[in-house]
Design a protein around this motif. Structure first.
Motif, PDB file in Angstrom:
ATOM      1  N   LEU A 294      47.934  18.567  46.850  1.00 34.48           N
ATOM      2  CA  LEU A 294      48.560  19.826  47.262  1.00 34.48           C
ATOM      3  C   LEU A 294      48.913  20.693  46.059  1.00 34.48           C
ATOM      4  CD1 LEU A 294      50.949  18.460  50.052  1.00 34.48           C
ATOM      5  CD2 LEU A 294      48.722  19.571  50.344  1.00 34.48           C
ATOM      6  N   GLY A 295      49.298  20.065  44.955  1.00 31.90           N
ATOM      7  CA  GLY A 295      49.665  20.827  43.768  1.00 31.90           C
ATOM      8  C   GLY A 295      48.524  21.626  43.177  1.00 31.90           C
ATOM      9  N   LEU A 296      47.288  21.212  43.455  1.00 26.27           N
ATOM     10  CA  LEU A 296      46.129  21.958  42.971  1.00 26.27           C
ATOM     11  C   LEU A 296      45.690  23.040  43.950  1.00 26.27           C
ATOM     12  CD1 LEU A 296      43.985  19.043  41.465  1.00 26.27           C
ATOM     13  CD2 LEU A 296      45.514  20.633  40.277  1.00 26.27           C
ATOM     14  N   ILE A 297      46.074  22.892  45.215  1.00 21.57           N
ATOM     15  CA  ILE A 297      45.725  23.906  46.216  1.00 21.57           C
ATOM     16  C   ILE A 297      46.703  25.073  46.165  1.00 21.57           C
ATOM     17  CG2 ILE A 297      45.467  24.322  48.707  1.00 21.57           C
ATOM     18  CD1 ILE A 297      44.591  21.431  49.001  1.00 21.57           C
ATOM     19  N   PHE A 298      47.966  24.785  45.861  1.00 21.48           N
ATOM     20  CA  PHE A 298      49.012  25.811  45.821  1.00 21.48           C
ATOM     21  C   PHE A 298      48.625  27.011  44.946  1.00 21.48           C
ATOM     22  CE2 PHE A 298      53.026  27.424  43.973  1.00 21.48           C
ATOM     23  CZ  PHE A 298      53.672  27.835  45.127  1.00 21.48           C
ATOM     24  N   PRO A 299      48.161  26.830  43.697  1.00 19.23           N
ATOM     25  CA  PRO A 299      47.775  28.005  42.907  1.00 19.23           C
ATOM     26  C   PRO A 299      46.571  28.750  43.474  1.00 19.23           C
ATOM     27  CG  PRO A 299      47.258  25.982  41.728  1.00 19.23           C
ATOM     28  CD  PRO A 299      48.091  25.594  42.898  1.00 19.23           C
ATOM     29  N   CYS A 300      45.699  28.052  44.202  1.00 18.38           N
ATOM     30  CA  CYS A 300      44.569  28.746  44.832  1.00 18.38           C
ATOM     31  C   CYS A 300      45.059  29.740  45.887  1.00 18.38           C
ATOM     32  CB  CYS A 300      43.616  27.743  45.473  1.00 18.38           C
ATOM     33  SG  CYS A 300      42.736  26.687  44.328  1.00 18.38           S
ATOM     34  N   LEU A 301      46.048  29.338  46.660  1.00 15.91           N
ATOM     35  CA  LEU A 301      46.584  30.208  47.705  1.00 15.91           C
ATOM     36  C   LEU A 301      47.246  31.441  47.095  1.00 15.91           C
ATOM     37  CD1 LEU A 301      48.163  27.486  50.031  1.00 15.91           C
ATOM     38  CD2 LEU A 301      45.847  28.427  50.083  1.00 15.91           C
ATOM     39  N   LEU A 302      48.050  31.229  46.047  1.00 17.31           N
ATOM     40  CA  LEU A 302      48.706  32.360  45.406  1.00 17.31           C
ATOM     41  C   LEU A 302      47.705  33.220  44.643  1.00 17.31           C
ATOM     42  CD1 LEU A 302      51.958  30.611  44.157  1.00 17.31           C
ATOM     43  CD2 LEU A 302      51.688  32.137  46.107  1.00 17.31           C
ATOM     44  N   GLY A 303      46.681  32.587  44.085  1.00 16.28           N
ATOM     45  CA  GLY A 303      45.622  33.365  43.451  1.00 16.28           C
ATOM     46  C   GLY A 303      44.901  34.265  44.438  1.00 16.28           C
TER      47      GLY A 303
END
Length: 448
Positions: A294-303
């Motif tokens: 999940l910690g790697l998906i979180f920046p994708c969503l905000l990006g």
């Protein structure tokens, strides 16, 4: 003979990060070549005083967003570390939204009266107190922290935008360049949230027991820096509002204007859907025992939200008959369709992440666009009260679904997603009606 089942943890491919970064970069810096602009959004060719004004504000706003990001990213981990049960987490979440519901309707009006600078300082003080409380207490009270942070989040939702819009108008800057500040706020807020995640992970390090208080120290430092910067480097025109006059003006311009009700309804729906998303996105991805980073998906969503915000200057700078309400209708419908698919159809992780990124890209476009419409319809001296009042029904709805779905488990996650989708479709309808009832485009001589 035994069977060995290999399990793999799903994580985004590095190419996704590269694509989002390059797309955002090209969207910003290729804009002057395809529109009627001659300069990038960061340089309007205006007076140096405006550039100082905008950059000072964005610095303060980024620091404030960093405080919000650290508290949201680190909060759940801290609760789990101190052994807080799931039921206690749900109760603390309910308490937070209950406080937001009761106080959000009045906080904006109060801040309009006392001045948004004091409101922003109050936001920083609340984060400072929570950070100190967590640092000096071995097992900090969940309720105290949640109440303070809920009040801080409510203030954050309207105070900085209102302060910037009021000062921008009083300093006599062109209203069309205000639009760039709106989407830059969304862009920098998302970037600050990503930075806060990186900061929290770095501070935690490998020895969690020794470094669990480090993010709280970071919040204290950020709060102190922001307080000093606001106090020393940011001026505010003194407020002259009287409660009786403010009440009459609010009734006349807000309660008696049907267009404001439509705008407030759309704001409540987007706030509700985003809150529902952040509560349910992780359980949705890890459903059926799936393992996900999940910690790697979180920046994708905000990006994706950062990328979506860069679409706004393209839509407002390229000569077109398209109005703000027109593309907001389509954006709300797309967000509603995304949540409908998530609610009623099981998807693989890759498909879900793609849908979630599309959801946040639309949110990145919608949030600054609603701020543009508020500039068109809402007097600046009433802006904070209008925003906070529009959040009250969404906070009530979130509280209801958290209690029924999270505590009593009477409502499934799919049903909650479905209600959020219906709200987004309703927001699209509000934008369609607002276009019919609203002002003619650019009627006041400023391109809004």
């Amino acid at each position: 003979m035994g069977i060995v089942i290999e399990s793999s943890v799903w994580e985004p491919k590095p190419s996704l990060y590269i694509f989002i970064f390059l797309a955002s970069f090209l969207s910003i810096f290729l804009l002057p070549n395809f529109s009627n602009r001659t300069l990038t959004p960061f340089d309007h060719g205006t007076s140096p005083s405006f550039l100082r004004f905008q950059r000072n504000f964005l610095l303060i706003f980024s620091l404030a967003s960093g405080m919000e990001g650290v508290s949201s990213v680190f909060g759940e981990f801290e609760l789990a570390y101190y052994g807080v049960s799931r039921e206690q987490m749900v109760v603390s979440l309910c308490v937070g939204y209950l406080v937001a519901f009761f106080f959000s309707a009045f906080l904006g009006m109060l801040c309009d009266l006392i001045g948004q600078k004091k409101a922003c300082l109050s936001f920083c003080v609340l984060h400072l107190l929570v950070g100190i409380w967590r640092r000096i207490t071995l097992q900090p009270s969940v309720w105290v922290a949640n109440i303070c942070l809920s009040l801080a989040t409510s203030i954050f939702s309207f105070s900085f935008e209102t302060w910037m819009a009021v000062e921008h108008d009083k300093l006599g800057y062109r209203r069309d360049i205000l639009n760039d500040t709106f989407w830059l706020m969304t862009f920098f807020k998302s970037a600050s949230f990503i930075g806060s995640q990186v900061l929290a992970n770095w501070l935690l390090g490998s020895d969690v027991k020794k470094s669990v208080v480090a993010p709280s120290i970071a919040s204290v430092i950020l709060a102190m820096i922001t307080i000093i910067y606001i106090t020393k480097c940011w001026a505010e025109t003194p407020q002259m509002a009287v409660f009786k006059d403010y009440r009459m003006s609010f009734y006349t311009h807000i309660f008696c204007d049907k267009r404001i009700w439509l705008l407030a309804c759309a704001q409540a729906c987007i706030h509700f859907s985003i809150a529902v998303f952040w509560i349910l996105w992780a359980p949705t991805l890890v459903a059926d025992g799936r393992e996900v980073h999940l910690g790697l998906i979180f920046p994708c969503l905000l990006g994706a939200r950062m990328l979506g915000s860069t679409a706004l200057p393209w839509l407002t700078s390229v000569p077109s008959s398209l109005r703000t309400e027109d593309y907001l209708v389509y954006a709300f419908i797309i967000m509603g369709l995304v949540l409908s698919v998530v609610a009623y159809d099981y998807q693989e992780i890759g498909v879900l992440v793609t849908l979630f990124c599309l959801f946040h890209a639309c949110a990145g476009l919608i949030l600054p666009s609603l701020a543009r419409l508020r500039t068109m319809y809402v007097p600046n001296e009433l802006r904070g009260g209008m925003i906070s009042l529009s959040l009250a029904p969404s906070n009530a709805a979130i509280l209801f679904f958290v209690v029924q779905g999270g505590y009593y488990r009477n409502i499934g996650n799919a049903t909650i997603f479905a209600f959020a989708a219906l709200g987004l479709f309703g927001a699209a309808g509000c934008m369609h009606v607002l276009k019919r009832w609203g002002k003619q485009p650019y009627q006041n001589g400023h391109k809004l």
